[in-house]
Design a protein around this motif. Structure first.
Motif, PDB file in Angstrom:
ATOM      1  N   LEU A  11       0.655  -1.509  -0.194  1.00  0.00           N
ATOM      2  CA  LEU A  11      -0.125   0.026   0.155  1.00  0.00           C
ATOM      3  C   LEU A  11       0.527   1.131  -0.193  1.00  0.00           C
ATOM      4  CD1 LEU A  11      -2.687  -1.321   2.474  1.00  0.00           C
ATOM      5  CD2 LEU A  11      -2.825  -0.802   0.119  1.00  0.00           C
ATOM      6  N   ASP A  12       2.281   1.395   0.764  1.00  0.00           N
ATOM      7  CA  ASP A  12       2.996   2.557   0.467  1.00  0.00           C
ATOM      8  C   ASP A  12       3.507   2.137  -0.063  1.00  0.00           C
ATOM      9  OD1 ASP A  12       2.609   2.646   3.218  1.00  0.00           O
ATOM     10  OD2 ASP A  12       4.376   2.140   4.111  1.00  0.00           O
ATOM     11  N   ALA A  13       4.058   1.722  -1.542  1.00  0.00           N
ATOM     12  CA  ALA A  13       4.984   1.662  -2.835  1.00  0.00           C
ATOM     13  C   ALA A  13       3.731   1.964  -3.890  1.00  0.00           C
ATOM     14  CB  ALA A  13       5.133   0.065  -2.755  1.00  0.00           C
ATOM     15  N   LYS A  14       2.206   1.505  -3.266  1.00  0.00           N
ATOM     16  CA  LYS A  14       1.345   2.007  -4.219  1.00  0.00           C
ATOM     17  C   LYS A  14       1.126   3.643  -4.373  1.00  0.00           C
ATOM     18  CE  LYS A  14      -3.319   0.973  -5.744  1.00  0.00           C
ATOM     19  NZ  LYS A  14      -3.584   2.153  -4.847  1.00  0.00           N
ATOM     20  N   GLN A  15       0.872   4.092  -3.555  1.00  0.00           N
ATOM     21  CA  GLN A  15       0.532   5.420  -2.693  1.00  0.00           C
ATOM     22  C   GLN A  15       1.628   6.271  -3.141  1.00  0.00           C
ATOM     23  OE1 GLN A  15      -0.227   6.834   0.811  1.00  0.00           O
ATOM     24  NE2 GLN A  15      -0.997   8.634   0.558  1.00  0.00           N
ATOM     25  N   THR A  16       3.191   5.898  -3.269  1.00  0.00           N
ATOM     26  CA  THR A  16       4.273   6.556  -3.493  1.00  0.00           C
ATOM     27  C   THR A  16       4.271   7.053  -5.003  1.00  0.00           C
ATOM     28  OG1 THR A  16       5.427   5.515  -1.657  1.00  0.00           O
ATOM     29  CG2 THR A  16       6.666   6.266  -3.077  1.00  0.00           C
ATOM     30  N   ALA A  27       0.021  -5.054 -14.367  1.00  0.00           N
ATOM     31  CA  ALA A  27       1.947  -6.556 -14.697  1.00  0.00           C
ATOM     32  C   ALA A  27       1.664  -7.470 -14.422  1.00  0.00           C
ATOM     33  CB  ALA A  27       2.445  -5.243 -13.575  1.00  0.00           C
ATOM     34  N   VAL A  28       0.933  -7.853 -13.644  1.00  0.00           N
ATOM     35  CA  VAL A  28       0.966  -9.254 -13.227  1.00  0.00           C
ATOM     36  C   VAL A  28      -0.177 -10.349 -13.886  1.00  0.00           C
ATOM     37  CG1 VAL A  28      -0.732 -10.540 -11.023  1.00  0.00           C
ATOM     38  CG2 VAL A  28       0.533  -8.174 -10.301  1.00  0.00           C
ATOM     39  N   ASN A  43      -5.516 -13.295  -0.495  1.00  0.00           N
ATOM     40  CA  ASN A  43      -5.711 -15.097  -1.845  1.00  0.00           C
ATOM     41  C   ASN A  43      -4.089 -14.975  -2.463  1.00  0.00           C
ATOM     42  OD1 ASN A  43      -7.656 -15.919  -2.335  1.00  0.00           O
ATOM     43  ND2 ASN A  43      -8.545 -13.323  -3.058  1.00  0.00           N
ATOM     44  N   SER A  44      -3.497 -15.481  -2.958  1.00  0.00           N
ATOM     45  CA  SER A  44      -2.023 -16.092  -3.154  1.00  0.00           C
ATOM     46  C   SER A  44      -2.017 -15.592  -4.279  1.00  0.00           C
ATOM     47  CB  SER A  44      -1.522 -16.974  -2.622  1.00  0.00           C
ATOM     48  OG  SER A  44      -2.340 -18.408  -2.970  1.00  0.00           O
ATOM     49  N   LEU A  45      -0.181 -15.598  -5.019  1.00  0.00           N
ATOM     50  CA  LEU A  45      -0.205 -16.084  -6.205  1.00  0.00           C
ATOM     51  C   LEU A  45       0.872 -16.607  -6.867  1.00  0.00           C
ATOM     52  CD1 LEU A  45      -0.058 -11.484  -6.960  1.00  0.00           C
ATOM     53  CD2 LEU A  45      -1.357 -12.563  -6.926  1.00  0.00           C
ATOM     54  N   ASN A  46       1.370 -16.331  -8.193  1.00  0.00           N
ATOM     55  CA  ASN A  46       1.753 -17.927  -8.026  1.00  0.00           C
ATOM     56  C   ASN A  46       3.696 -17.061  -8.250  1.00  0.00           C
ATOM     57  OD1 ASN A  46       2.620 -17.138 -10.648  1.00  0.00           O
ATOM     58  ND2 ASN A  46       0.747 -18.479 -11.559  1.00  0.00           N
ATOM     59  N   GLN A  47       4.596 -18.015  -8.521  1.00  0.00           N
ATOM     60  CA  GLN A  47       5.967 -17.316  -8.587  1.00  0.00           C
ATOM     61  C   GLN A  47       6.230 -15.866  -9.839  1.00  0.00           C
ATOM     62  OE1 GLN A  47       9.715 -19.673  -8.415  1.00  0.00           O
ATOM     63  NE2 GLN A  47      10.683 -18.039  -8.753  1.00  0.00           N
ATOM     64  N   THR A  48       5.595 -16.347 -10.725  1.00  0.00           N
ATOM     65  CA  THR A  48       5.593 -15.621 -11.688  1.00  0.00           C
ATOM     66  C   THR A  48       4.718 -14.315 -11.373  1.00  0.00           C
ATOM     67  OG1 THR A  48       6.045 -17.118 -13.619  1.00  0.00           O
ATOM     68  CG2 THR A  48       4.848 -14.886 -14.114  1.00  0.00           C
ATOM     69  N   GLN A  49       3.447 -14.036 -11.433  1.00  0.00           N
ATOM     70  CA  GLN A  49       2.758 -13.607 -10.612  1.00  0.00           C
ATOM     71  C   GLN A  49       3.265 -12.597  -9.670  1.00  0.00           C
ATOM     72  OE1 GLN A  49      -0.885 -15.782  -9.693  1.00  0.00           O
ATOM     73  NE2 GLN A  49      -1.372 -15.793 -12.503  1.00  0.00           N
ATOM     74  N   ALA A  50       3.486 -12.867  -8.639  1.00  0.00           N
ATOM     75  CA  ALA A  50       3.914 -12.173  -7.366  1.00  0.00           C
ATOM     76  C   ALA A  50       5.567 -11.839  -7.645  1.00  0.00           C
ATOM     77  CB  ALA A  50       4.046 -13.364  -6.476  1.00  0.00           C
ATOM     78  N   GLU A  51       6.648 -12.616  -8.556  1.00  0.00           N
ATOM     79  CA  GLU A  51       7.645 -11.095  -9.143  1.00  0.00           C
ATOM     80  C   GLU A  51       7.725 -10.546  -9.643  1.00  0.00           C
ATOM     81  OE1 GLU A  51      10.292 -14.259 -10.303  1.00  0.00           O
ATOM     82  OE2 GLU A  51      10.336 -15.110  -8.848  1.00  0.00           O
ATOM     83  N   ALA A  52       6.385 -10.726 -11.087  1.00  0.00           N
ATOM     84  CA  ALA A  52       5.932  -8.695 -11.003  1.00  0.00           C
ATOM     85  C   ALA A  52       5.022  -8.262 -10.274  1.00  0.00           C
ATOM     86  CB  ALA A  52       4.526  -9.703 -12.391  1.00  0.00           C
ATOM     87  N   ALA A  54       5.496  -7.643  -7.529  1.00  0.00           N
ATOM     88  CA  ALA A  54       6.833  -6.862  -6.692  1.00  0.00           C
ATOM     89  C   ALA A  54       7.842  -5.909  -7.501  1.00  0.00           C
ATOM     90  CB  ALA A  54       7.214  -7.651  -5.931  1.00  0.00           C
ATOM     91  N   GLU A  55       7.626  -6.238  -8.699  1.00  0.00           N
ATOM     92  CA  GLU A  55       8.206  -5.282  -9.804  1.00  0.00           C
ATOM     93  C   GLU A  55       7.710  -4.494  -9.788  1.00  0.00           C
ATOM     94  OE1 GLU A  55      10.840  -5.993 -13.922  1.00  0.00           O
ATOM     95  OE2 GLU A  55      10.312  -7.657 -13.068  1.00  0.00           O
ATOM     96  N   SER A  56       6.929  -4.248 -10.507  1.00  0.00           N
ATOM     97  CA  SER A  56       5.343  -3.308 -10.390  1.00  0.00           C
ATOM     98  C   SER A  56       5.777  -2.036  -9.329  1.00  0.00           C
ATOM     99  CB  SER A  56       4.521  -3.322 -10.846  1.00  0.00           C
ATOM    100  OG  SER A  56       3.230  -3.992  -9.895  1.00  0.00           O
ATOM    101  N   LEU A  57       5.781  -2.904  -8.114  1.00  0.00           N
ATOM    102  CA  LEU A  57       5.923  -1.562  -7.048  1.00  0.00           C
ATOM    103  C   LEU A  57       7.428  -1.761  -6.110  1.00  0.00           C
ATOM    104  CD1 LEU A  57       3.210  -3.824  -5.446  1.00  0.00           C
ATOM    105  CD2 LEU A  57       2.589  -1.430  -6.355  1.00  0.00           C
ATOM    106  N   GLY A  58       7.758  -1.809  -7.220  1.00  0.00           N
ATOM    107  CA  GLY A  58       9.204  -1.761  -6.766  1.00  0.00           C
ATOM    108  C   GLY A  58       9.736  -2.412  -5.759  1.00  0.00           C
ATOM    109  N   LEU A  59       9.579  -3.376  -5.681  1.00  0.00           N
ATOM    110  CA  LEU A  59       9.693  -4.101  -4.395  1.00  0.00           C
ATOM    111  C   LEU A  59      10.097  -5.191  -3.764  1.00  0.00           C
ATOM    112  CD1 LEU A  59       6.048  -3.104  -2.400  1.00  0.00           C
ATOM    113  CD2 LEU A  59       8.170  -2.377  -1.819  1.00  0.00           C
ATOM    114  N   GLY A  60      10.930  -6.209  -3.381  1.00  0.00           N
ATOM    115  CA  GLY A  60      11.997  -6.766  -2.978  1.00  0.00           C
ATOM    116  C   GLY A  60      11.315  -8.449  -2.734  1.00  0.00           C
ATOM    117  N   PRO A  61      11.731  -9.647  -3.822  1.00  0.00           N
ATOM    118  CA  PRO A  61      12.256 -10.504  -3.250  1.00  0.00           C
ATOM    119  C   PRO A  61      11.199 -10.973  -1.816  1.00  0.00           C
ATOM    120  CG  PRO A  61      14.802 -10.088  -2.889  1.00  0.00           C
ATOM    121  CD  PRO A  61      13.502  -9.153  -3.182  1.00  0.00           C
ATOM    122  N   ASP A  62      11.329 -10.150  -0.264  1.00  0.00           N
ATOM    123  CA  ASP A  62      10.254 -10.012   0.614  1.00  0.00           C
ATOM    124  C   ASP A  62       8.847 -10.102   0.162  1.00  0.00           C
ATOM    125  OD1 ASP A  62      11.325  -7.837   0.372  1.00  0.00           O
ATOM    126  OD2 ASP A  62      11.164  -7.483   2.017  1.00  0.00           O
TER     127      ASP A  62
END
Length: 146
Positions: A11-16, A27-28, A43-52, A54-62
């Motif tokens: 939510l912080d990254a989305k707003q920023t 992106a997902v 809900n959960s995402l698969n690895q490809t969706q989760a990485e996409a 996080a990347e769209s938000l500028g967030l990391g692997p965590d």
């Protein structure tokens, strides 16, 4: 990182970044409704969706890892106090038996799946004030006898 920390980071990254749920969902590669639900921890995402995501938000692997974790679909309040969310409880309270009766009349004894399910939220322009159109689309699951 747990789902609560993930939600805050997203939510912080989305707003920023000034992103919309629709932009993140594109992106997902999923609907804005499901993407938002996953980002809010329900809900959960698969690895490809989760990485996409996080990347769209500028967030990391965590964050990507937390997006892949299976959620505990729980909430803090029995009846929410947020007016928008409360209205859905009110709708079910007033129209729940009607919905059940009409589904049973049309399909028989069973339920609407929230697993094999989709949702769509749209704006419908109206001269008296724009309308919110919420479509809930779930597979009918008949009860079995054994």
């Amino acid at each position: 990182m747990n789902k609560t920390e993930m939600k805050t980071a997203i939510l912080d990254a989305k707003q920023t970044k000034g992103l919309t749920w629709d932009a993140i969902a594109k992106a997902v590669g999923l609907s804005k409704e499901f993407t938002c639900s996953a980002c809010l921890g329900m809900n959960s995402l698969n690895q490809t969706q989760a990485e996409a995501c996080a990347e769209s938000l500028g967030l990391g692997p965590d964050v990507a890892a937390a997006l892949q974790a299976f959620p505990h679909k729980t909430w803090d309040q029995t009846v929410p106090t947020d007016p928008l969310i409360y209205r859905f409880y009110e709708i079910v309270g007033v129209y729940g038996e009607t919905i059940k009766a009409l589904i049973h009349e049309e399909f028989g004894d069973g339920i609407m799946s929230a697993i094999d399910y989709s949702m769509d939220i749209q704006r419908q322009p109206d001269p008296k004030g724009d309308r919110v159109v919420v479509t809930l689309n779930g597979k009918f699951l008949p009860y079995k006898s054994w």
